[in-house]
Design an enzyme around this catalytic site. Structure first.
Site, mmCIF file in Angstrom:
data_model
loop_
_atom_site.group_PDB
_atom_site.id
_atom_site.type_symbol
_atom_site.label_atom_id
_atom_site.label_comp_id
_atom_site.label_asym_id
_atom_site.label_seq_id
_atom_site.Cartn_x
_atom_site.Cartn_y
_atom_site.Cartn_z
ATOM 1 N N ASP A 1 0.797 -1.215 0.039
ATOM 2 C CA ASP A 1 0.137 -0.081 0.042
ATOM 3 C C ASP A 1 1.006 1.271 0.039
ATOM 4 O O ASP A 1 2.172 1.161 0.208
ATOM 5 C CB ASP A 1 -0.880 -0.097 1.281
ATOM 6 C CG ASP A 1 -1.796 1.278 1.291
ATOM 7 O OD1 ASP A 1 -2.250 1.525 0.135
ATOM 8 O OD2 ASP A 1 -1.836 1.966 2.403
ATOM 9 N N SER A 2 0.284 2.433 -0.478
ATOM 10 C CA SER A 2 1.079 3.674 -0.267
ATOM 11 C C SER A 2 1.451 4.168 1.163
ATOM 12 O O SER A 2 2.220 4.866 1.466
ATOM 13 C CB SER A 2 0.288 4.668 -0.702
ATOM 14 O OG SER A 2 -1.119 4.855 0.163
ATOM 15 N N TYR B 1 -0.560 8.755 -2.342
ATOM 16 C CA TYR B 1 -0.720 8.304 -3.769
ATOM 17 C C TYR B 1 -1.811 9.065 -4.487
ATOM 18 O O TYR B 1 -1.825 9.396 -5.537
ATOM 19 C CB TYR B 1 -0.617 7.110 -4.013
ATOM 20 C CG TYR B 1 0.427 6.197 -4.165
ATOM 21 C CD1 TYR B 1 1.742 6.521 -3.315
ATOM 22 C CD2 TYR B 1 0.627 4.836 -4.324
ATOM 23 C CE1 TYR B 1 2.807 5.848 -3.275
ATOM 24 C CE2 TYR B 1 1.742 3.905 -4.326
ATOM 25 C CZ TYR B 1 2.708 4.691 -3.681
ATOM 26 O OH TYR B 1 4.107 3.695 -3.632
ATOM 27 N N CYS C 1 -4.444 -1.524 -2.090
ATOM 28 C CA CYS C 1 -4.424 -0.062 -2.362
ATOM 29 C C CYS C 1 -5.473 0.492 -3.485
ATOM 30 O O CYS C 1 -4.972 0.047 -4.596
ATOM 31 C CB CYS C 1 -3.196 0.723 -2.405
ATOM 32 S SG CYS C 1 -3.077 2.778 -2.840
ATOM 33 N N ASN C 2 -6.384 0.906 -3.287
ATOM 34 C CA ASN C 2 -7.349 1.382 -4.535
ATOM 35 C C ASN C 2 -6.565 2.095 -5.429
ATOM 36 O O ASN C 2 -6.839 2.017 -6.835
ATOM 37 C CB ASN C 2 -8.687 1.779 -3.874
ATOM 38 C CG ASN C 2 -9.485 1.185 -3.172
ATOM 39 O OD1 ASN C 2 -10.662 0.446 -3.541
ATOM 40 N ND2 ASN C 2 -8.904 0.970 -1.873
ATOM 41 N N THR C 3 -5.975 3.030 -5.155
ATOM 42 C CA THR C 3 -5.226 3.977 -5.949
ATOM 43 C C THR C 3 -4.120 3.436 -6.798
ATOM 44 O O THR C 3 -4.208 3.345 -7.850
ATOM 45 C CB THR C 3 -4.715 5.235 -4.888
ATOM 46 O OG1 THR C 3 -5.708 5.603 -4.146
ATOM 47 C CG2 THR C 3 -4.126 6.114 -5.919
ATOM 48 N N CYS D 1 -11.092 3.426 0.163
ATOM 49 C CA CYS D 1 -9.779 3.573 0.468
ATOM 50 C C CYS D 1 -9.304 2.781 1.431
ATOM 51 O O CYS D 1 -10.173 2.705 2.378
ATOM 52 C CB CYS D 1 -9.367 5.023 0.412
ATOM 53 S SG CYS D 1 -7.669 5.334 1.112
ATOM 54 N N HIS E 1 -7.224 3.012 3.679
ATOM 55 C CA HIS E 1 -7.069 3.557 5.001
ATOM 56 C C HIS E 1 -8.475 3.802 5.821
ATOM 57 O O HIS E 1 -8.450 3.948 7.161
ATOM 58 C CB HIS E 1 -6.330 5.045 4.538
ATOM 59 C CG HIS E 1 -4.956 5.116 4.319
ATOM 60 N ND1 HIS E 1 -4.426 4.593 3.357
ATOM 61 C CD2 HIS E 1 -3.705 5.453 5.228
ATOM 62 C CE1 HIS E 1 -3.223 4.703 3.280
ATOM 63 N NE2 HIS E 1 -2.724 5.154 4.382
HETATM 64 N N1 DGL Z 1 -4.654 3.339 0.612
HETATM 65 C C1 DGL Z 1 -4.842 3.955 -0.551
HETATM 66 C C2 DGL Z 1 -6.198 3.498 -1.454
HETATM 67 O O1 DGL Z 1 -6.600 2.447 -0.911
HETATM 68 C C3 DGL Z 1 -4.629 5.416 -0.683
HETATM 69 C C4 DGL Z 1 -4.175 6.335 0.068
HETATM 70 C C5 DGL Z 1 -3.274 7.407 -0.537
HETATM 71 O O2 DGL Z 1 -1.941 7.169 -0.816
HETATM 72 O O3 DGL Z 1 -3.764 8.611 -1.021
HETATM 73 O O4 DGL Z 1 -6.704 4.151 -2.227
#
Ligand code: DGL
Length: 264
Positions: free
Chosen positions: A12-13, A44, A76-78, A187, A189
């Site tokens: 993940d980010s 990210y 991480c979705n991003t 996300c 997080h």
């Molecule tokens: N945890 C990340 C997600 O699922 C993104 C958080 C980020 O780095 O902006 O998208």
């Protein structure tokens, strides 16, 4: 050639993917996991897609080549939106799963779904999300809500309190008169601040995240590749982070122990 005793890598980010790791470790207790958070480059979600893609490919390549990961979860979705298609082409032999906002279960949960999708700006502007939205737009009202700034609370270990509450109230309150039926935590997080989101939306709105589905899919892919560990081993988790700040590793271990289940 991967071995059954090699670890599974979760990426993940930053700290968010630990919400997915928790489900994976519970579902596959015999496996070893490496968790890599790129807190040095987080967030990210407000970078360009190209930058997210470059960072994701670099780290996944490192996890496969240097740490002999037998399977990969892009938690991480991003990063998934930006890079998972290319990663599958680069490493076709490695079982690899990504995460995407859990819109489907939110849409099929009731007759007239009105669904808020909280995610990063990159996730919501990428093609993957538009395709997903197009699949369900005639069955549901879908409200995308970019939340830049929210993951930073979790990165700092702030999971409750006034400042976080005010941030969430400002974001979510404009949608409360839509009579939401569900909120998608798009996300990884965000499950760590689920309790605060719950207090704002009240007990009747369902909260959805894709962690369990992703864990189940990875388990299936590992079995299909004949890579399931079967030697009676008790799995362990190793945390790694790109930041030189050692407190990130402590925070990772702390977050791994948090109960982030729903409280409605
Ligand atoms: N945890 C990340 C997600 O699922 C993104 C958080 C980020 O780095 O902006 O998208």
């Amino acid at each position: 050639m991967a071995n059954k005793t090699d670890p599974i890598a979760v990426f993940d980010s930053g700290m968010g993917g630990i919400s997915v790791l928790k489900e994976m470790a519970a579902l596959m207790p015999q496996e070893d996991f490496i968790y890599f958070g790129d807190s040095l480059h987080a967030p990210y979600g407000t970078k360009t897609t190209e930058e997210v893609r470059r960072l994701t490919i670099e780290h996944i390549t490192m996890l496969i080549k240097e740490h002999h990961a037998k399977a990969i979860a892009v938690a991480c979705n991003t990063a998934t939106s930006a890079a998972v298609r290319i990663l599958r082409e680069m490493y076709p032999e490695v079982p690899l799963v990504g995460v995407e906002p859990a819109i489907k279960p939110a849409v099929f949960d009731c007759q007239h779904p009105r669904v808020l999708v909280m995610a990063t700006p990159v996730t919501l502007k990428e093609k993957k999300f538009h395709n997903l939205e197009a699949l369900y737009h005639d069955r549901a009202e879908i409200y995308p809500l970019p939340c830049p700034g929210l993951m930073e609370f979790v990165e700092q270990g702030v999971l409750d309190g006034e400042e976080l509450k005010n941030f969430l109230i400002e974001k979510i309150t404009p949608y409360l008169d839509k009579k939401l039926t569900g909120v998608v935590l798009g996300c990884t997080h965000y499950p760590f601040v689920r309790k605060e989101i719950r207090t704002i939306v009240g007990p009747n709105v369902k909260l959805f995240d894709g962690s369990f589905g992703t864990a189940r899919e990875l388990k299936r892919r590992i079995a299909e590749a004949n890579l399931k560990r079967e030697d009676g081993h008790r799995g362990a988790v190793t945390f790694m982070n790109s930041s030189e700040d050692r407190s990130k590793l402590e925070l990772s271990r702390f977050l791994f122990t948090q109960d982030i289940s729903d409280v409605s």
